[in-house]
Design a protein around this motif. Structure first.
Motif, short mmCIF file in Angstrom:
data_model
loop_
_atom_site.label_atom_id
_atom_site.label_comp_id
_atom_site.label_asym_id
_atom_site.label_seq_id
_atom_site.Cartn_x
_atom_site.Cartn_y
_atom_site.Cartn_z
N ARG A 168 -14.45 -36.51 -15.41
CA ARG A 168 -14.86 -35.13 -15.12
C ARG A 168 -16.21 -34.77 -15.73
O ARG A 168 -16.70 -33.65 -15.52
CB ARG A 168 -13.81 -34.15 -15.66
N ALA A 169 -16.80 -35.67 -16.48
CA ALA A 169 -17.99 -35.35 -17.28
C ALA A 169 -19.11 -34.73 -16.45
O ALA A 169 -19.77 -33.78 -16.89
CB ALA A 169 -18.47 -36.59 -18.01
N ALA A 170 -19.35 -35.26 -15.27
CA ALA A 170 -20.47 -34.78 -14.45
C ALA A 170 -20.25 -33.36 -13.95
O ALA A 170 -21.21 -32.69 -13.52
CB ALA A 170 -20.70 -35.71 -13.28
N LEU A 171 -19.01 -32.89 -13.99
CA LEU A 171 -18.68 -31.60 -13.40
C LEU A 171 -18.59 -30.46 -14.41
O LEU A 171 -18.60 -29.29 -14.02
CB LEU A 171 -17.34 -31.69 -12.65
N ILE A 172 -18.49 -30.78 -15.70
CA ILE A 172 -18.26 -29.71 -16.67
C ILE A 172 -19.54 -28.94 -16.95
O ILE A 172 -20.64 -29.50 -16.96
CB ILE A 172 -17.67 -30.25 -17.98
N ASP A 173 -19.41 -27.63 -17.16
CA ASP A 173 -20.56 -26.81 -17.54
C ASP A 173 -20.27 -25.99 -18.78
O ASP A 173 -21.11 -25.18 -19.20
CB ASP A 173 -20.99 -25.90 -16.38
N GLN A 174 -19.10 -26.19 -19.37
CA GLN A 174 -18.75 -25.52 -20.61
C GLN A 174 -17.70 -26.37 -21.34
O GLN A 174 -17.06 -27.23 -20.72
CB GLN A 174 -18.19 -24.13 -20.34
N PRO A 175 -17.54 -26.18 -22.66
CA PRO A 175 -16.53 -26.96 -23.39
C PRO A 175 -15.16 -26.84 -22.73
O PRO A 175 -14.71 -25.74 -22.40
CB PRO A 175 -16.55 -26.32 -24.78
N THR A 176 -14.53 -27.98 -22.51
CA THR A 176 -13.26 -28.03 -21.77
C THR A 176 -12.26 -28.91 -22.50
O THR A 176 -12.56 -30.05 -22.85
CB THR A 176 -13.49 -28.59 -20.35
N TRP A 177 -11.08 -28.37 -22.72
CA TRP A 177 -9.98 -29.16 -23.29
C TRP A 177 -9.12 -29.70 -22.15
O TRP A 177 -8.75 -28.96 -21.24
CB TRP A 177 -9.11 -28.29 -24.20
N ILE A 178 -8.80 -30.98 -22.23
CA ILE A 178 -7.90 -31.63 -21.27
C ILE A 178 -6.66 -32.08 -22.04
O ILE A 178 -6.78 -32.81 -23.02
CB ILE A 178 -8.58 -32.83 -20.60
N MET A 179 -5.50 -31.63 -21.59
CA MET A 179 -4.25 -31.98 -22.28
C MET A 179 -3.27 -32.55 -21.27
O MET A 179 -3.22 -32.12 -20.12
CB MET A 179 -3.66 -30.73 -22.94
N ALA A 180 -2.51 -33.54 -21.70
CA ALA A 180 -1.50 -34.14 -20.82
C ALA A 180 -0.18 -34.25 -21.58
O ALA A 180 -0.16 -34.51 -22.78
CB ALA A 180 -1.94 -35.53 -20.37
N HIS A 181 0.92 -34.06 -20.84
CA HIS A 181 2.25 -34.23 -21.46
C HIS A 181 2.49 -35.69 -21.81
O HIS A 181 3.04 -36.00 -22.87
CB HIS A 181 3.34 -33.72 -20.52
N THR A 182 2.08 -36.60 -20.92
CA THR A 182 2.25 -38.03 -21.19
C THR A 182 0.99 -38.78 -20.79
O THR A 182 0.26 -38.37 -19.89
CB THR A 182 3.45 -38.62 -20.41
#
Length: 235
Positions: free
Chosen positions: A15-29
């Motif tokens: 997703r790096a090319a798409l982010i324009d602000q600090p973003t947290w990504i969380m996954a259950h597993t």
């Protein structure tokens, strides 16, 4: 919030090319989580698996020092749910709880010029479960609940952690890395004691004196001070 992903670090890179602000990504597993030096990282449901991706105005060296911001933020977040005297920060990027490893930090960045294009900070916290079958770790894993801490859902813990990390970034901006370093050292495991650092080439034993302005571990050895940029630490 994702149900399942190979790893939140891998997802952040995609997703790096798409982010324009600090973003947290969380996954259950996670199906292919990893720690430092490619080591496997177990992530049972109920533990925290998250990555922060953003674009700091930072050189690679400045970006790497964000591991200390993340460690300070983890200490502050965990201290809400367990007595702070049970916690300690282990160089370079682990958090100990009652002597066992409760959390780890992994940094990755990309960029060809003098500044990084993006930085990912992966954080795994054993909130509910102790990973099973870990026999080769220098510090046996533990969990927040196993050590008598409060039960907390991963999403709620992440909200606490995100606030704590934002506070660290504000401190860095206003006060510089010296303040981050000071805060980290105030919670450092075995500061002033004899420890061993194992690099890819050698094993160095000495008194843990400090971390320097670049975040290197400084040991006082029989031949004088040694600054170590990367190693596994044992004590």
């Amino acid at each position: 919030m994702l149900e399942t992903v190979d790893s939140t670090m891998a997802e952040a890179a995609r997703r790096a090319a798409l982010i324009d602000q600090p973003t947290w990504i969380m996954a259950h597993t996670q199906t292919a989580a990893r720690g430092r030096r490619g080591r496997a990282w177990q992530s049972p449901v109920g533990n925290l698996n998250a990555t922060l991706i953003f674009r700091p105005d930072a050189t690679p060296a400045e970006a790497a020092r964000r591991s200390f911001l993340a460690a300070n933020a983890l200490f502050a977040a965990l201290a809400i749910y367990v007595p702070s005297e049970k916690l300690a920060l282990k160089w370079p990027n682990d958090v100990l709880l009652s002597g066992g490893k409760v959390a780890g930090i992994l940094l990755e960045s990309s960029g060809q010029g003098p500044y990084v294009d993006w930085l990912s900070i992966g954080i795994g916290v054993n909130l509910r479960h102790v990973p099973s079958g870990v026999t080769d770790a220098a510090f046996a894993p533990t969990s927040l609940m196993a050590a008598g801490g409060w039960e907390v859902e991963p999403g709620d813990f992440l909200a606490t952690l995100a606030d704590a990390y934002a506070t660290q970034e504000a401190k860095l901006k206003e006060l510089g890395f010296a303040r981050i370093r000071q805060d980290w050292l105030s919670h450092a495991a075995r500061l002033g004691e004899m420890i061993t650092a194992r690099t890819m080439r050698e094993e160095i034993t000495g008194i843990f004196d400090t971390i320097d302005d670049d975040g290197n571990l400084v040991l006082i050895t029989g031949t004088g001070p040694r600054a170590i940029s990367a190693a596994d630490v044992f004590f």
